[in-house]
Design an enzyme around this catalytic site. Sequence first.
Site, PDB file in Angstrom:
ATOM      1  N   ASN A  24      -4.946 -59.481  66.412  1.00 13.02           N
ATOM      2  CA  ASN A  24      -5.493 -58.993  67.689  1.00 13.02           C
ATOM      3  C   ASN A  24      -4.625 -59.555  68.801  1.00 13.02           C
ATOM      4  O   ASN A  24      -3.751 -60.388  68.555  1.00 13.02           O
ATOM      5  CB  ASN A  24      -6.970 -59.372  67.851  1.00 13.02           C
ATOM      6  CG  ASN A  24      -7.161 -60.870  67.847  1.00 13.02           C
ATOM      7  OD1 ASN A  24      -6.629 -61.583  68.689  1.00 13.02           O
ATOM      8  ND2 ASN A  24      -7.900 -61.369  66.866  1.00 13.02           N
ATOM      9  N   ASP A  34      -6.120 -61.026  59.110  1.00 11.25           N
ATOM     10  CA  ASP A  34      -5.734 -62.065  60.062  1.00 11.25           C
ATOM     11  C   ASP A  34      -6.308 -63.426  59.649  1.00 11.25           C
ATOM     12  O   ASP A  34      -5.586 -64.443  59.606  1.00 11.25           O
ATOM     13  CB  ASP A  34      -6.269 -61.641  61.442  1.00 11.25           C
ATOM     14  CG  ASP A  34      -5.584 -62.326  62.602  1.00 11.25           C
ATOM     15  OD1 ASP A  34      -4.538 -62.977  62.386  1.00 11.25           O
ATOM     16  OD2 ASP A  34      -6.092 -62.199  63.730  1.00 11.25           O
TER      17      ASP A  34
END
Length: 173
Positions: A24, A34
């Site tokens: 992000n 992530d």
Amino acid sequence: MARIELVLGDITEQHVDVVVNAANSSLLGGGGVDGAIHRKGGPDVLAACRKLRAGHYGRGLGTGQAVATTAGRLPATWVVHTVGPVWSAAEDRSALLADCHRNSLRVAADLGARTVAFPAISTGIYRWPVESAARVALTTVAATDLPEIATVRFVLFDRATYDVFDVVASEVV
Ligand code: AR6
């Protein structure tokens, strides 16, 4: 053109030059791919991301952009972080999803990478329908001709996503 492979598996276990992170804009971690990359890559990855935020990326990484860090303890050499677009039924954001793939490959080629592994960017927390995302990802990679890159591997986390990529690949690659 790079050879395109599809595998069912975990992107954090890939022995490739570059793994692409579905990050992000904060670059400071999150869930999904992530979270797994930061967990398994360890503190060096986060330290490198913080350094980027303290420098050129003070406002974060824009959607569609890509930037590299060390891969820390992962078997890969580098992580290329990119920010996929959040799915919108009201607005076509495919160009941004294509940018993620094209820019990640360019950053990888600049590093001298020959093998690059992508997850199915935007299809998890960002809710992009898998078939549409697969079409954008595969057509973009097939059209991005960088002589440095020999192999692009899509690492799909579950069988259903793998099967959709497999069907789309047979149509577009
Ligand atoms: N290896 C391969 N694929 C995986 C793995 C893994 N270890 N873990 C999940 N997937 P997502 P996004 C699949 O949510 O949609 C984060 O919070 C998953 O099943 O990781 O781009 C970021 O910080 C799905 O098919 O990425 C952002 O805020 C695909 O990877 C946001 O999520 C992508 O799912 C990005 O959302």
